[in-house]
Design a protein around this motif. Structure first.
Motif, short mmCIF file in Angstrom:
data_model
loop_
_atom_site.label_atom_id
_atom_site.label_comp_id
_atom_site.label_asym_id
_atom_site.label_seq_id
_atom_site.Cartn_x
_atom_site.Cartn_y
_atom_site.Cartn_z
N ARG A 277 0.84 -1.21 0.00
CA ARG A 277 0.00 0.00 0.00
C ARG A 277 0.87 1.25 0.00
NH1 ARG A 277 -2.74 -1.26 4.20
NH2 ARG A 277 -4.31 -2.40 3.07
N GLU A 278 1.88 1.28 0.87
CA GLU A 278 2.78 2.43 0.93
C GLU A 278 3.51 2.63 -0.40
OE1 GLU A 278 5.49 2.40 4.20
OE2 GLU A 278 3.89 2.43 5.69
N GLU A 279 3.98 1.53 -0.98
CA GLU A 279 4.70 1.63 -2.24
C GLU A 279 3.81 2.19 -3.35
OE1 GLU A 279 7.38 -1.24 -5.10
OE2 GLU A 279 7.16 -1.75 -2.99
N ILE A 280 2.57 1.74 -3.40
CA ILE A 280 1.63 2.26 -4.41
C ILE A 280 1.37 3.74 -4.19
CG2 ILE A 280 -0.77 2.16 -5.19
CD1 ILE A 280 -0.59 -0.93 -4.74
N LEU A 281 1.16 4.14 -2.93
CA LEU A 281 0.91 5.55 -2.63
C LEU A 281 2.09 6.43 -2.99
CD1 LEU A 281 -0.93 5.23 0.79
CD2 LEU A 281 -1.91 6.02 -1.37
N THR B 266 4.22 12.82 2.05
CA THR B 266 4.80 13.52 3.20
C THR B 266 4.46 12.78 4.49
OG1 THR B 266 4.65 15.64 2.06
CG2 THR B 266 4.89 15.71 4.45
N CYS B 267 3.21 12.39 4.65
CA CYS B 267 2.79 11.67 5.85
C CYS B 267 3.54 10.34 5.98
CB CYS B 267 1.29 11.41 5.83
SG CYS B 267 0.32 12.91 6.09
N ILE B 268 3.68 9.64 4.89
CA ILE B 268 4.39 8.35 4.92
C ILE B 268 5.84 8.55 5.34
CG2 ILE B 268 5.26 6.47 3.49
CD1 ILE B 268 2.56 6.66 1.95
#
Length: 73
Positions: A22-26, A41-43
């Protein structure tokens, strides 16, 4: 792979693997916070905190960075 195959494969992954995907896609297209994505930025902020950086220091750094963007020297 079809959409259904991808979703099935994701469903079979652990929650940790799902979150990493999910993080990688975002982050696709938003390699740095300067790219303009609030989610990126949040990640990045959460990664710093998870890696042990003091949350207050992370916030101070973010505010200083934003001040430089909003009020360039």
């Amino acid at each position: 792979m079809t959409r259904e195959e991808i979703l099935k494969a994701l469903h079979e992954m652990s929650p940790e693997e799902q979150e990493a995907i999910r993080e990688e896609i975002l982050m696709l297209g938003y390699d740095t916070p300067e790219a303009g994505s609030a989610m990126a930025t949040c990640i990045e902020i959460m990664k710093e905190i998870r890696d042990g950086k003091d949350p207050e220091q992370v916030c101070r750094d973010m505010i200083e960075d934003m001040a430089g963007i909003a009020c360039p020297d």
